[in-house]
Scaffold this active site. Structure first.
Site, PDB file in Angstrom:
ATOM      1  N   GLY A  74       0.818  -1.213   0.000  1.00  0.00           N
ATOM      2  CA  GLY A  74       0.000   0.000   0.000  1.00  0.00           C
ATOM      3  C   GLY A  74       0.847   1.256   0.000  1.00  0.00           C
ATOM      4  O   GLY A  74       2.058   1.212  -0.221  1.00  0.00           O
ATOM      5  N   ASP A 138      12.730 -12.577  10.682  1.00  0.00           N
ATOM      6  CA  ASP A 138      13.970 -12.725   9.888  1.00  0.00           C
ATOM      7  C   ASP A 138      15.234 -12.402  10.693  1.00  0.00           C
ATOM      8  O   ASP A 138      16.327 -12.791  10.303  1.00  0.00           O
ATOM      9  CB  ASP A 138      13.924 -11.795   8.662  1.00  0.00           C
ATOM     10  CG  ASP A 138      12.689 -12.020   7.801  1.00  0.00           C
ATOM     11  OD1 ASP A 138      12.114 -13.119   7.890  1.00  0.00           O
ATOM     12  OD2 ASP A 138      12.305 -11.105   7.064  1.00  0.00           O
ATOM     13  N   MET A 180      11.517 -19.203   5.850  1.00  0.00           N
ATOM     14  CA  MET A 180      11.549 -17.774   5.491  1.00  0.00           C
ATOM     15  C   MET A 180      12.868 -17.132   5.930  1.00  0.00           C
ATOM     16  O   MET A 180      13.789 -17.825   6.359  1.00  0.00           O
ATOM     17  CB  MET A 180      10.368 -17.059   6.124  1.00  0.00           C
ATOM     18  CG  MET A 180       9.052 -17.349   5.447  1.00  0.00           C
ATOM     19  SD  MET A 180       7.734 -16.373   6.209  1.00  0.00           S
ATOM     20  CE  MET A 180       6.409 -16.650   5.058  1.00  0.00           C
ATOM     21  N   GLU A 233      14.656 -19.153   2.140  1.00  0.00           N
ATOM     22  CA  GLU A 233      13.980 -18.769   0.884  1.00  0.00           C
ATOM     23  C   GLU A 233      14.878 -17.920  -0.011  1.00  0.00           C
ATOM     24  O   GLU A 233      14.702 -17.875  -1.222  1.00  0.00           O
ATOM     25  CB  GLU A 233      12.669 -18.031   1.191  1.00  0.00           C
ATOM     26  CG  GLU A 233      12.882 -16.733   1.990  1.00  0.00           C
ATOM     27  CD  GLU A 233      11.584 -16.016   2.346  1.00  0.00           C
ATOM     28  OE1 GLU A 233      10.498 -16.509   2.001  1.00  0.00           O
ATOM     29  OE2 GLU A 233      11.679 -14.943   2.978  1.00  0.00           O
ATOM     30  N   HIS A 282       3.894 -19.542   6.245  1.00  0.00           N
ATOM     31  CA  HIS A 282       3.396 -18.658   7.300  1.00  0.00           C
ATOM     32  C   HIS A 282       3.159 -19.351   8.637  1.00  0.00           C
ATOM     33  O   HIS A 282       2.848 -18.671   9.621  1.00  0.00           O
ATOM     34  CB  HIS A 282       2.140 -17.931   6.817  1.00  0.00           C
ATOM     35  CG  HIS A 282       2.459 -16.958   5.716  1.00  0.00           C
ATOM     36  ND1 HIS A 282       2.623 -17.367   4.427  1.00  0.00           N
ATOM     37  CD2 HIS A 282       2.700 -15.628   5.745  1.00  0.00           C
ATOM     38  CE1 HIS A 282       2.941 -16.308   3.675  1.00  0.00           C
ATOM     39  NE2 HIS A 282       2.991 -15.245   4.460  1.00  0.00           N
TER      40      HIS A 282
END
Ligand code: F6P
Length: 358
Positions: A74, A138, A180, A233, A282
């Site tokens: 956004g 992360d 991730m 990833e 997730h």
């Protein structure tokens, strides 16, 4: 006095525990805390917020996600492509300031990762009193030795490896677990060591298929007919780019994902060993925070309120390895903390005979 708290970027375990700690510490000083709904957008018209009184905090210490909602896309995206920084338009910064003034809020606590804290830094430069709290599974934020959410994500990935271990052994298979971490290999290397992976692939060390296959065939020689591989990833073969999932969207950071399957296909082709992939996705971001994260979140939230009390804006709460401290936001953003290759962890991993694919 009234303060506001905003959660931004991807969710992670412990966000609610930080919200609770901020609101409780603020209430002890007689302040009111507003929770801004849906990230920074909630400060703009039509404003969206809720009052975080004692009732609103029930059960938050252990609850996953964020009761305020969050967004990593956004108009408030400060990161695009492969981590490039974008300057938010002056009108947007001005509208945010006006929104804050309309609510009668004197300071903002921004809880987020690299993207949200880059926005916080821009808001600070625009004259908004703001402090940051480092969130991300992360663990890749510069200037803090740890971010909250990381420990919970590692616990989840370790549990997955433990489960894959027994099925890999039963079927004499190679199992590739993709985790991730974006451009940093922290989750992969911590979970890999904790879960006994035989091969750990991280973005910091571009890999070679020959090296991975050698690790598999060496194990065969020792009577180990299965192999556990964990791949971040962002891991990639030497000379190749990151593997991404889906098309690149404007004003959004690239979505990494798919390297696990790429590695599995190549291994099966080269070794003839049956190979399966599992993408943890997730699951790493959901659920209750570990006790370590609950403590960290509580200390981080309390420290954020302390910074506001002292008028030390434009700073991010940080752990310096010994205790909770703070650093300028500018030091924490714009550069990532990746796994250092010349320090103990990587040396110890190699020393154990774990292959890093190079
Ligand atoms: O930064 C946190 C993170 O979970 C990364 O590890 C991952 O690349 C990304 O967010 C996933 O984002 P999304 O939820 O938009 O798929």
């Amino acid at each position: 006095m009234k303060i506001a708290i905003v959660t931004g970027g991807g969710d992670c375990p412990g966000l609610n525990a930080v919200i609770r700690a901020v609101a409780k510490t603020a209430a002890k000083r007689g302040w009111e805390t507003l929770g801004i709904i849906g990230g920074y957008d909630g400060l703009l018209e039509p404003q969206h917020f809720r009052v975080l009184d004692y009732q609103a905090l029930d059960g938050l210490l252990v609850r996953g996600g964020t009761i305020l909602g969050t967004a990593n896309r956004g108009q408030f995206s400060a990161k695009t492509g492969h981590g490039e920084t974008r300057q938010l338009p002056a009108e947007l910064l001005e509208a945010t300031k006006a929104g804050m003034e309309k609510l009668g809020v004197s300071a903002i606590v921004s809880v987020g990762g690299d993207g949200s804290l880059t926005i916080a830094q821009q808001l600070h430069e625009h004259g908004i009193p703001i402090v940051g709290v480092p969130k991300t599974i992360d663990n890749d934020l510069a200037a803090t030795t740890t971010t909250f959410g990381f420990d919970s994500a590692v616990a989840c990935a370790t549990d997955a490896l433990d489960r894959l271990h027994t099925t890999a052994e039963s079927h004499n298979r190679v199992m590739v677990l993709e985790v991730m971490g974006r451009y940093a290999g922290w989750i992969a290397i911590y979970a890999g060591v904790a879960g006994g992976a035989d091969v750990i692939l991280i973005p910091e060390i571009p890999f070679h298929y020959e090296s991975i296959c050698r690790a598999i065939t060496d194990r065969e020689k020792h009577g180990k007919h299965f192999t556990l591989i964990i791949a971040a990833e962002g891991a990639h073969p030497a000379g190749c780019d990151f593997v991404t999932a889906g098309g690149q969207q404007a004003n959004r950071e690239a979505r990494l994902g798919g390297i696990g399957q790429v590695v599995a296909t190549e291994i099966e082709k080269r070794t003839g060993k049956e190979t399966r992939t599992m993408v943890l996705g997730h699951l790493q971001r959901g659920g209750s925070p570990t006790y370590t994260d609950r403590v960290l979140c509580t200390l981080f939230g309390a420290k954020a309120v302390e910074l506001i009390t002292e008028g030390r804006f434009g700073r991010m709460v940080a752990h310096n390895g010994k205790f909770v401290d703070s650093v300028p936001l500018a030091e924490a953003t714009g550069r990532l903390r990746t796994v250092p290759l010349d320090e103990g962890f990587v040396h110890a991993t190699r020393g154990l005979g774990i292959s890093l694919g190079d």
